[in-house]
Design a protein around this motif. Sequence first.
Motif, PDB file in Angstrom:
ATOM      1  N   VAL A 143      38.694  27.827  50.182  1.00 19.84           N
ATOM      2  CA  VAL A 143      38.525  28.174  48.767  1.00 19.84           C
ATOM      3  C   VAL A 143      38.280  29.676  48.618  1.00 19.84           C
ATOM      4  O   VAL A 143      38.852  30.335  47.727  1.00 19.84           O
ATOM      5  N   MET A 144      37.445  30.237  49.487  1.00 21.29           N
ATOM      6  CA  MET A 144      37.150  31.667  49.413  1.00 21.29           C
ATOM      7  C   MET A 144      38.399  32.498  49.699  1.00 21.29           C
ATOM      8  O   MET A 144      38.673  33.496  49.020  1.00 21.29           O
ATOM      9  N   THR A 145      39.185  32.090  50.697  1.00 26.15           N
ATOM     10  CA  THR A 145      40.410  32.811  51.020  1.00 26.15           C
ATOM     11  C   THR A 145      41.399  32.757  49.867  1.00 26.15           C
ATOM     12  O   THR A 145      42.045  33.760  49.526  1.00 26.15           O
ATOM     13  N   ALA A 146      41.518  31.588  49.241  1.00 24.43           N
ATOM     14  CA  ALA A 146      42.423  31.447  48.096  1.00 24.43           C
ATOM     15  C   ALA A 146      41.959  32.316  46.927  1.00 24.43           C
ATOM     16  O   ALA A 146      42.783  32.940  46.232  1.00 24.43           O
ATOM     17  N   PHE A 147      40.643  32.379  46.721  1.00 19.28           N
ATOM     18  CA  PHE A 147      40.108  33.213  45.641  1.00 19.28           C
ATOM     19  C   PHE A 147      40.397  34.689  45.888  1.00 19.28           C
ATOM     20  O   PHE A 147      40.803  35.416  44.969  1.00 19.28           O
ATOM     21  N   ILE A 148      40.178  35.133  47.119  1.00 16.44           N
ATOM     22  CA  ILE A 148      40.425  36.544  47.431  1.00 16.44           C
ATOM     23  C   ILE A 148      41.909  36.875  47.305  1.00 16.44           C
ATOM     24  O   ILE A 148      42.287  37.933  46.769  1.00 16.44           O
ATOM     25  N   ALA A 149      42.777  35.965  47.768  1.00 17.82           N
ATOM     26  CA  ALA A 149      44.218  36.199  47.648  1.00 17.82           C
ATOM     27  C   ALA A 149      44.632  36.287  46.178  1.00 17.82           C
ATOM     28  O   ALA A 149      45.434  37.158  45.794  1.00 17.82           O
ATOM     29  N   ALA A 150      44.078  35.409  45.351  1.00 12.39           N
ATOM     30  CA  ALA A 150      44.386  35.450  43.918  1.00 12.39           C
ATOM     31  C   ALA A 150      43.862  36.732  43.283  1.00 12.39           C
ATOM     32  O   ALA A 150      44.524  37.333  42.415  1.00 12.39           O
ATOM     33  N   ILE A 195      39.671  45.034  47.067  1.00 13.91           N
ATOM     34  CA  ILE A 195      39.706  45.540  48.444  1.00 13.91           C
ATOM     35  C   ILE A 195      38.374  45.275  49.150  1.00 13.91           C
ATOM     36  O   ILE A 195      38.348  44.898  50.326  1.00 13.91           O
ATOM     37  N   PHE A 196      37.275  45.453  48.435  1.00 13.76           N
ATOM     38  CA  PHE A 196      35.973  45.132  49.025  1.00 13.76           C
ATOM     39  C   PHE A 196      35.857  43.636  49.308  1.00 13.76           C
ATOM     40  O   PHE A 196      35.232  43.234  50.294  1.00 13.76           O
ATOM     41  N   ALA A 197      36.457  42.818  48.450  1.00 15.92           N
ATOM     42  CA  ALA A 197      36.428  41.372  48.674  1.00 15.92           C
ATOM     43  C   ALA A 197      37.184  40.991  49.937  1.00 15.92           C
ATOM     44  O   ALA A 197      36.850  39.997  50.598  1.00 15.92           O
ATOM     45  N   VAL A 198      38.192  41.767  50.286  1.00 15.03           N
ATOM     46  CA  VAL A 198      38.898  41.543  51.550  1.00 15.03           C
ATOM     47  C   VAL A 198      38.086  42.086  52.719  1.00 15.03           C
ATOM     48  O   VAL A 198      37.976  41.453  53.782  1.00 15.03           O
ATOM     49  N   MET A 199      37.486  43.253  52.535  1.00 19.15           N
ATOM     50  CA  MET A 199      36.778  43.923  53.620  1.00 19.15           C
ATOM     51  C   MET A 199      35.555  43.145  54.094  1.00 19.15           C
ATOM     52  O   MET A 199      35.308  43.032  55.301  1.00 19.15           O
ATOM     53  N   ILE A 200      34.779  42.593  53.176  1.00 16.34           N
ATOM     54  CA  ILE A 200      33.495  41.986  53.540  1.00 16.34           C
ATOM     55  C   ILE A 200      33.660  40.781  54.471  1.00 16.34           C
ATOM     56  O   ILE A 200      33.000  40.702  55.518  1.00 16.34           O
ATOM     57  N   PRO A 201      34.532  39.790  54.162  1.00 13.74           N
ATOM     58  CA  PRO A 201      34.688  38.685  55.115  1.00 13.74           C
ATOM     59  C   PRO A 201      35.257  39.114  56.450  1.00 13.74           C
ATOM     60  O   PRO A 201      34.880  38.579  57.497  1.00 13.74           O
ATOM     61  N   VAL A 202      36.177  40.101  56.428  1.00 12.25           N
ATOM     62  CA  VAL A 202      36.721  40.606  57.692  1.00 12.25           C
ATOM     63  C   VAL A 202      35.611  41.264  58.510  1.00 12.25           C
ATOM     64  O   VAL A 202      35.515  41.076  59.733  1.00 12.25           O
ATOM     65  N   LEU A 203      34.765  42.019  57.845  1.00 13.12           N
ATOM     66  CA  LEU A 203      33.643  42.673  58.522  1.00 13.12           C
ATOM     67  C   LEU A 203      32.692  41.648  59.123  1.00 13.12           C
ATOM     68  O   LEU A 203      32.242  41.786  60.263  1.00 13.12           O
ATOM     69  N   ILE A 204      32.396  40.580  58.378  1.00  8.06           N
ATOM     70  CA  ILE A 204      31.490  39.548  58.874  1.00  8.06           C
ATOM     71  C   ILE A 204      32.086  38.842  60.093  1.00  8.06           C
ATOM     72  O   ILE A 204      31.405  38.626  61.105  1.00  8.06           O
TER      73      ILE A 204
END
Length: 246
Positions: free
Chosen positions: A6-13, A194-203
Amino acid sequence: MTRRIVMTAFIAALVFFAGYAALFIAPDESTMHEVQRIFYFHLSAWMTSFTAFSLVFISNIAYLRTRRIQWDCLGVAAAEVGVACCSIGLITGPLWARPVWGIWWTWDARLTTTFVLWLLYVSYLLLRGLLEDPQKRASLSAVFGIFAFLDVPLVYVSNRLWRTQHPQPVILGGDGSGLDPTMAKVLALCVFSIFAVMIPVLIDRYRLERLRHKYDELRVEIENRVPDSHSVPQSVPNSVPTRGVV
């Protein structure tokens, strides 16, 4: 797993909508027209990279003060995210510059300090790959990371201190600077995406580095427990008593 999907779909959208807003909702810029729309993700990439490099700086200082390995893990995770976003900025910049300036690249103060910044953090990551001892790797890379961060504020003020191909800052540039309200909203949306993409990748990268460090600790512990083959004493065969002949 469901929450992650769900989180990945939200970030992609979110990224898709931010791209749509940059292309079709933001008003046309009167001088550069359509090519100016690169600005929304170009600037977002630089803001994300500067944030990541600032996090590297804070983590490096925290590690040298506390010697807690989680700070080292956070530092290398943020460095990799920062290099990725910095690379996006270096790619989108020439794509924007060629139609506007007529050149792909020029070695002015802003571009030179930016390229040096990219080289410094790539070197930071390469340095870590050359050192096997976890403690030595963390200490040396922390010192180097603190040194590398000195170029971040220099990049930011370069077009304020020197005459560069870049124009004077549009945001926080003093009198006459600023964005159209719709442009500002679209930029904020792109930065947020972009921050929404960065944060999960960073974690995820931080968790991976913690696992890698645990693996290194176990490997070193096992190597220290296994005795050297040259130091193992050779077993002396038991002597077989001879029977006297009567």
